[in-house]
Design a protein around this motif. Sequence first.
Motif, PDB file in Angstrom:
ATOM      1  N   GLY A 159     -19.263  -2.952  -1.508  1.00  0.00           N
ATOM      2  CA  GLY A 159     -17.923  -3.186  -2.031  1.00  0.00           C
ATOM      3  C   GLY A 159     -16.951  -2.104  -1.622  1.00  0.00           C
ATOM      4  N   ILE A 160     -17.405  -0.863  -1.650  1.00  0.00           N
ATOM      5  CA  ILE A 160     -16.545   0.248  -1.238  1.00  0.00           C
ATOM      6  C   ILE A 160     -16.206   0.146   0.247  1.00  0.00           C
ATOM      7  N   ALA A 161     -17.211  -0.112   1.067  1.00  0.00           N
ATOM      8  CA  ALA A 161     -16.974  -0.202   2.511  1.00  0.00           C
ATOM      9  C   ALA A 161     -16.010  -1.329   2.848  1.00  0.00           C
ATOM     10  N   LEU A 162     -16.199  -2.488   2.221  1.00  0.00           N
ATOM     11  CA  LEU A 162     -15.326  -3.629   2.512  1.00  0.00           C
ATOM     12  C   LEU A 162     -13.910  -3.389   2.015  1.00  0.00           C
ATOM     13  N   SER A 163     -13.767  -2.834   0.827  1.00  0.00           N
ATOM     14  CA  SER A 163     -12.419  -2.608   0.313  1.00  0.00           C
ATOM     15  C   SER A 163     -11.684  -1.560   1.139  1.00  0.00           C
ATOM     16  N   ALA A 164     -12.399  -0.515   1.601  1.00  0.00           N
ATOM     17  CA  ALA A 164     -11.757   0.492   2.448  1.00  0.00           C
ATOM     18  C   ALA A 164     -11.316  -0.115   3.781  1.00  0.00           C
ATOM     19  N   SER A 165     -12.171  -0.952   4.379  1.00  0.00           N
ATOM     20  CA  SER A 165     -11.832  -1.566   5.660  1.00  0.00           C
ATOM     21  C   SER A 165     -10.708  -2.584   5.511  1.00  0.00           C
ATOM     22  N   LEU A 166     -10.800  -3.444   4.493  1.00  0.00           N
ATOM     23  CA  LEU A 166      -9.770  -4.468   4.295  1.00  0.00           C
ATOM     24  C   LEU A 166      -8.423  -3.851   3.948  1.00  0.00           C
ATOM     25  N   SER A 167      -8.432  -2.706   3.289  1.00  0.00           N
ATOM     26  CA  SER A 167      -7.165  -2.057   2.946  1.00  0.00           C
ATOM     27  C   SER A 167      -6.374  -1.702   4.195  1.00  0.00           C
ATOM     28  N   ARG A 168      -7.062  -1.469   5.290  1.00  0.00           N
ATOM     29  CA  ARG A 168      -6.376  -1.190   6.544  1.00  0.00           C
ATOM     30  C   ARG A 168      -6.054  -2.474   7.304  1.00  0.00           C
ATOM     31  N   SER A 169      -7.022  -3.367   7.412  1.00  0.00           N
ATOM     32  CA  SER A 169      -6.821  -4.545   8.255  1.00  0.00           C
ATOM     33  C   SER A 169      -5.866  -5.558   7.636  1.00  0.00           C
ATOM     34  N   GLN A 170      -5.753  -5.587   6.309  1.00  0.00           N
ATOM     35  CA  GLN A 170      -4.897  -6.577   5.662  1.00  0.00           C
ATOM     36  C   GLN A 170      -3.490  -6.074   5.392  1.00  0.00           C
ATOM     37  N   LEU A 171      -3.191  -4.827   5.763  1.00  0.00           N
ATOM     38  CA  LEU A 171      -1.908  -4.241   5.418  1.00  0.00           C
ATOM     39  C   LEU A 171      -0.742  -5.015   6.010  1.00  0.00           C
ATOM     40  N   GLU A 172      -0.899  -5.533   7.219  1.00  0.00           N
ATOM     41  CA  GLU A 172       0.183  -6.251   7.894  1.00  0.00           C
ATOM     42  C   GLU A 172       0.037  -7.760   7.794  1.00  0.00           C
ATOM     43  N   ARG A 173      -0.913  -8.241   7.014  1.00  0.00           N
ATOM     44  CA  ARG A 173      -1.160  -9.675   6.968  1.00  0.00           C
ATOM     45  C   ARG A 173      -0.163 -10.389   6.061  1.00  0.00           C
ATOM     46  N   ASP A 174       0.262 -11.570   6.504  1.00  0.00           N
ATOM     47  CA  ASP A 174       1.015 -12.446   5.622  1.00  0.00           C
ATOM     48  C   ASP A 174       0.027 -13.300   4.830  1.00  0.00           C
ATOM     49  N   ALA A 175       0.537 -14.254   4.037  1.00  0.00           N
ATOM     50  CA  ALA A 175      -0.332 -15.048   3.176  1.00  0.00           C
ATOM     51  C   ALA A 175      -1.369 -15.829   3.992  1.00  0.00           C
ATOM     52  N   ARG A 176      -0.942 -16.370   5.120  1.00  0.00           N
ATOM     53  CA  ARG A 176      -1.873 -17.140   5.952  1.00  0.00           C
ATOM     54  C   ARG A 176      -2.986 -16.242   6.501  1.00  0.00           C
TER      55      ARG A 176
END
Length: 488
Positions: free
Chosen positions: A35-52
């Motif tokens: 959970g920690i690894a995924l949340s840390a990674s997603l916090s970076r990769s999803q920063l510029e994502r729109d809803a789609r």
Amino acid sequence: MRARLGRGLLALIAASIVVAVLLVVLPEPSAVMLGIALSASLSRSQLERDARGRLEALGLLPVVGLIGFGIGALLRADLVAGAVVYVLALVAAMLLRGRGPLWRRVSALVATPFLAVLFLPAAPGADRGPVAAVVVPVGVAVLAWAAVTAAQVAARALGLLPPPAVRPAAAEAARADATPGEGAATPGAGAPTPGATAALPSAAGPTPGAGRSGLRPPAEVRAAAQIGVALVVAFLVGALTFGDHWPWVVLSAVIVAYLPRGRADAIRTGLHRLVGAAAGSLVALIPAAVLPGDSVVLVGLALAAIGVGILLREVGYAAWAFGVTVALTLLERLTGQPEPLIGLRLIEIVIGVAVGLLAVCLVFPLRTTDVVRSRLRDVLAAVSDRLGADDPAAVLGAEARIRSTLRELDRSAAGLIDAGRVLAVLRRPPPRAVEWVADAHALGVYAARAPAPAPPAVRRAVGDARRALRAPDDLGPALRRAADTTRR
């Protein structure tokens, strides 16, 4: 720095939510670490994502995670067969980057679960039966996605984060991303000036016709060859030399050969990993030796170390390596390890980093300056769109793209910027790409406050810089002229 710490704080908030939920629902070390690894990674990769883009990640992440943990189970059951499948899977993920934006995002999502299977002793829920072995990783992935999305959407609603960049479909389809890891592809920003990138080297991305030569394979093929060679050597050295402790060699090789952007970034990442792991190992010695193996304080210290790593990860990868090393060393004590294997682990990390660096630097190397040129293409396109915008919506969209493309440019050039600091001490000039980045930032700052539309002279100068992308020798002077034009 404040913006980096702010993004780190959001990642820490998301990870804290995930840990709090898992400690109540499923207090299992493997589930918490995943959970920690995924949340840390997603916090970076999803920063510029729109809803789609966020919904797309929600659909892809559980599938990628299950494949990764299936391969992890095979590694534990049959190391040879598992190693073969693991190598083929990461090579395939790298090759798929050239097939479009969706596959680039799949390749990016592969990184975290495929790294997690190397440092987790077993898949979350594996000891609870086959159903739990499937449901628990999927549940952890969805929980991490939900926590990251909630934190970032709330921050954006409060005005703490800028709106996500709007990516025109045509521009994203043409995006040539040379970055295999850490998250998402950088948004495109409008159609380039005709001929502006016609001769951009293949290392800058896999765009068809972008200067590929029959003697130099496309970027994704070269990167796939690098990770393939690194993994084969790492598995052989790890299994033949270190027996059951082989994963740390492979883990370090993957971090260096799969995640970075070009040679300079690989060297920087390798050095950060060595420094962070060494410091973390030494710091963890004291509590691991003093506190009892079943101490709740050990758990608290492990979580605190990872929290520090998440908070400072945007500042430097060494902080993340430090936090993870401290946490894993303390968790080994909790699982009954009689004494920390610090010396052995550091030797494995050094070997793994060396293997990864040799592959990146010797097997069809990707020059960092070419990667920077690829990122400059997106920055200049976004700047050009902003300078030519004449309505509020277009202005806001272009400004968001400038911020996101400049951030990705900085990540790609981080290794060269560090090298420039060292050269400055020796009173030597920095790499020329460092000056390109400085001028690109000057253009971005000007574009953010320029009238709409901007003066024709500035727009022509930016257009000249875009056309100069085809020739590195012409790019620097063109960028400097464009930056000087904004100061008049």
